[in-house]
Design an enzyme around this catalytic site. Structure first.
Site, short mmCIF file in Angstrom:
data_model
loop_
_atom_site.label_atom_id
_atom_site.label_comp_id
_atom_site.label_asym_id
_atom_site.label_seq_id
_atom_site.Cartn_x
_atom_site.Cartn_y
_atom_site.Cartn_z
N LYS A 254 0.85 -1.20 0.00
CA LYS A 254 0.00 0.00 0.00
C LYS A 254 0.88 1.24 0.00
O LYS A 254 0.66 2.20 -0.75
CB LYS A 254 -0.93 -0.01 1.23
CG LYS A 254 -2.09 -0.98 1.06
CD LYS A 254 -2.87 -1.22 2.34
CE LYS A 254 -3.92 -2.30 2.09
NZ LYS A 254 -4.62 -2.76 3.27
N GLN B 72 -5.17 -1.51 9.46
CA GLN B 72 -5.05 -2.84 8.85
C GLN B 72 -5.70 -3.89 9.75
O GLN B 72 -5.39 -3.98 10.94
CB GLN B 72 -3.56 -3.16 8.62
CG GLN B 72 -3.33 -4.46 7.87
CD GLN B 72 -3.86 -4.45 6.43
OE1 GLN B 72 -3.68 -3.49 5.71
NE2 GLN B 72 -4.53 -5.51 6.05
N ASP C 138 -11.46 2.67 3.63
CA ASP C 138 -11.87 1.28 3.52
C ASP C 138 -13.38 1.15 3.32
O ASP C 138 -13.87 0.08 2.97
CB ASP C 138 -11.47 0.51 4.79
CG ASP C 138 -10.25 -0.37 4.58
OD1 ASP C 138 -9.95 -0.68 3.41
OD2 ASP C 138 -9.61 -0.74 5.59
#
Ligand code: NAP
Length: 279
Positions: free
Chosen positions: A51, A95, A118
């Protein structure tokens, strides 16, 4: 047709790189993505590294905040609150999975919905299901973009989604409904999954069971998108038996090289969208 997610993701990143350059000239600022990583989960460490790498490659600011697995929950929550207030940060991602002593729900709900790249915050989930503008979870968004590459008009198609997770199955269902598909959402208690799949023009498999979807589950000419990432003795395989299904489907995504690369590209895209809204 084998749907090349690697190539599509690279093309998308090229477009995003141009967008970032444009924003730099118009706003004198670039989007900034901050990822919080707790603990030492090997898969998470690889995802986060990628990422960061791709965010930098397209010219974004990118930062990873690392905590040991035993970090106190309030430390993580306070950091998120701080990032919410920071004008240089457009996107915050924590995460997953998190260690058991940290409440995932609390963490997700602490992220400002406008910085929730997200798309897991209940405000974004609600907006998506109401058909309003929202951050869309990255993996289903990637599946959607791959699907649209194969078939522009999804009107009236029958889609079967295997799996009902908040991460994949549920948001995918919303995206397909928006495209006027008739959607059947299936799960571990579905009585005859093969029969459900046999009726599908589109199958999205997000299960976590190696090669579950067989060639004789798939209608000739169907499009099959494989979200699964399963570690086996013979390497990483998807939820779809690729060798069998590629003989009957009109198009299918491989694993690896299908949905996976799209997920990060969509994360970068979501970060740019958050930047635009915040500015
Ligand atoms: P999850 O939260 O474990 O959900 C799995 C879903 O599959 C559940 O709804 C479960 O049903 C259903 N299921 C399990 N066994 C089944 C069976 N035999 N028949 C029908 N349905 C069944 O998984 P997830 O987070 O959505 O992830 C799914 C897969 O995608 C995993 O392999 C994961 O590694 C992969 N993944 C890939 C990416 C990517 O970037 N490509 C990103 C995220 C995840 P119940 O609800 O009834 O339990």
């Amino acid at each position: 047709m084998i749907i090349d997610g690697k190539k599509t993701a690279a093309e998308l990143r090229e477009e995003l790189k141009k967008k970032v350059a444009e924003l730099k000239s118009t706003h004198n600022a670039v989007p900034g993505l901050t990822v919080i990583l707790v603990g030492e989960d090997p898969a998470s460490k690889i995802y986060v590294k990628n990422k960061e790498k791709f965010a930098k490659e397209i010219g974004m600011n990118s930062e990873v905040i690392r905590y040991p697995a035993n970090v106190e929950e309030k430390v993580v929550l306070n950091k998120i609150k701080e990032l919410n207030e920071d004008k240089k940060i457009s996107g915050i991602l924590v995460q997953l999975p998190l260690p058991k002593h940290i409440d995932k729900r609390k963490v997700i709900e602490t992220i400002l919905p406008g910085k929730d790249v997200d798309g897991f915050h209940p405000v974004n989930v609600g907006n998506l299901s109401s058909g309003y503008d929202s951050s869309i979870p990255c993996t289903p968004l990637g599946c959607y973009l791959l699907l649209k590459k194969v078939e522009k008009n999804l009107n009236g198609k029958h889609a079967v989604v295997i799996g009902r997770s908040n991460l994949n199955g549920k948001p995918m269902t919303q995206l397909l409904l928006k495209e006027n598909c008739t959607v059947t959402i299936t799960h571990s208690k579905t009585k005859d999954l093969k029969a459900e799949c046999n009726r599908a023009d589109i199958i999205i498999a997000a299960v976590g069971r190696p090669k579950l979807v067989k060639g004789n589950w798939v209608k000739k000419g169907a499009i099959v998108i494989d979200v699964g990432i399963n570690k086996t003795d013979s390497g990483i395989v998807g939820d779809v038996d690729f060798d069998e299904v590629s003989k009957v489907a009109k198009a299918v995504t491989p694993v690896p090289g299908g949905v996976g690369p799209m997920t990060i590209a969509c994360l970068l895209s979501n970060t740019i969208e958050c930047f635009k809204k915040l500015n």
